[in-house]
Design a protein around this motif. Structure first.
Motif: not given
Length: 245
Positions: A58-66
């Motif tokens: 239900g949410v629009n998140l910009r996901m990033r993994a380092e």
């Protein structure tokens, strides 16, 4: 740098031997570094795919993994099949760990690498300070892009989760509204006159009553009806208690 004397053949031979060992050692170090970097890249590829699947609904998140580096001193046995995984108890949120395990090798091993997951999206942020116990209003907050994963506590994304509630502690400028930072407001004291809304199958009756406990929106409260009967219901607003019959 090594210098050899043309007048001493044995010294030349010993020097060349030393040089060969040095070169072999340097080659081994480079190979080891390359192997560890290849493992990190494999973990990074897996984490990139996994975070996209872990986005809250239900949410629009910009996901990033380092994914971070492995200890250069680590020595691992050869493996025919390496499987990335999420260690037990870990989650891809904020500072965490990802795992790599050998599932096809003479020596089985299991290692973990550090990972930082960010989840950037819109959230409610404090415009200024709000004292503990004070009402949080719409003028106290604004929308901004924040990292939801910066703290483990869930973000209060829905305005209905915080509007009209009170600060559970001092809220400071720039803080993202999260679970545990606000609590329902107390709207009446014990002894106050309240309206009771009694509701059953196909009917609804309204009457007056006296509150026997403090009223907090959304929480139970006890009331004494006009006929002396004591009942319990849910506080709807600053003057209304709803009782299901």
């Amino acid at each position: 740098m090594l210098f050899f004397s043309a007048l001493n053949p044995s010294a030349v031979a010993r020097g060349l031997g030393v040089l060969a060992l040095v070169c072999m050692g340097m080659s081994s170090v480079h190979a080891q570094d390359a192997g560890l970097e290849a493992l990190r890249q494999e973990a990074q590829r897996w984490a990139n795919e996994a975070v996209l699947k872990s986005q809250p609904p239900g949410v629009n998140l910009r996901m990033r993994a380092e994914v971070g580096a492995l200890d250069s001193r680590l020595r691992l046995a050869p493996c025919g099949n390496i499987e990335p995984h999420l260690p037990a108890g870990a989650r891809l949120w904020g500072r965490s760990r990802v795992g790599l395990r050998c599932v096809d090798g003479v020596t089985r091993w299991n290692i973990t690498l550090p990972v930082v997951v960010s989840a950037t999206g819109k959230a409610w942020v404090m415009r200024g300070h709000v004292a503990a116990g004070a009402l949080v209003t719409e003028s106290d907050v604004m929308e901004a892009d924040v990292d939801w994963a910066e703290e483990p506590s869930p973000v209060l994304a829905d305005r209905n989760q915080w509007v009209g509630q009170t600060a559970a502690r001092l809220l400071s400028t720039g803080q993202t509204l999260r679970q545990g930072m606000v609590k329902p407001a107390q709207v009446f004291q014990a002894g106050a006159s309240v309206r009771v809304l009694a509701q059953g199958a196909g009917f609804q009756v309204s009457s007056q009553a006296q509150a026997l406990s403090a009223g907090v929106v959304g929480q139970p409260a006890r009331v004494r009806m006009e006929n002396g009967r004591v009942a319990s219901g849910i506080v709807l607003d600053m003057r209304t208690v709803k009782i299901e019959l």
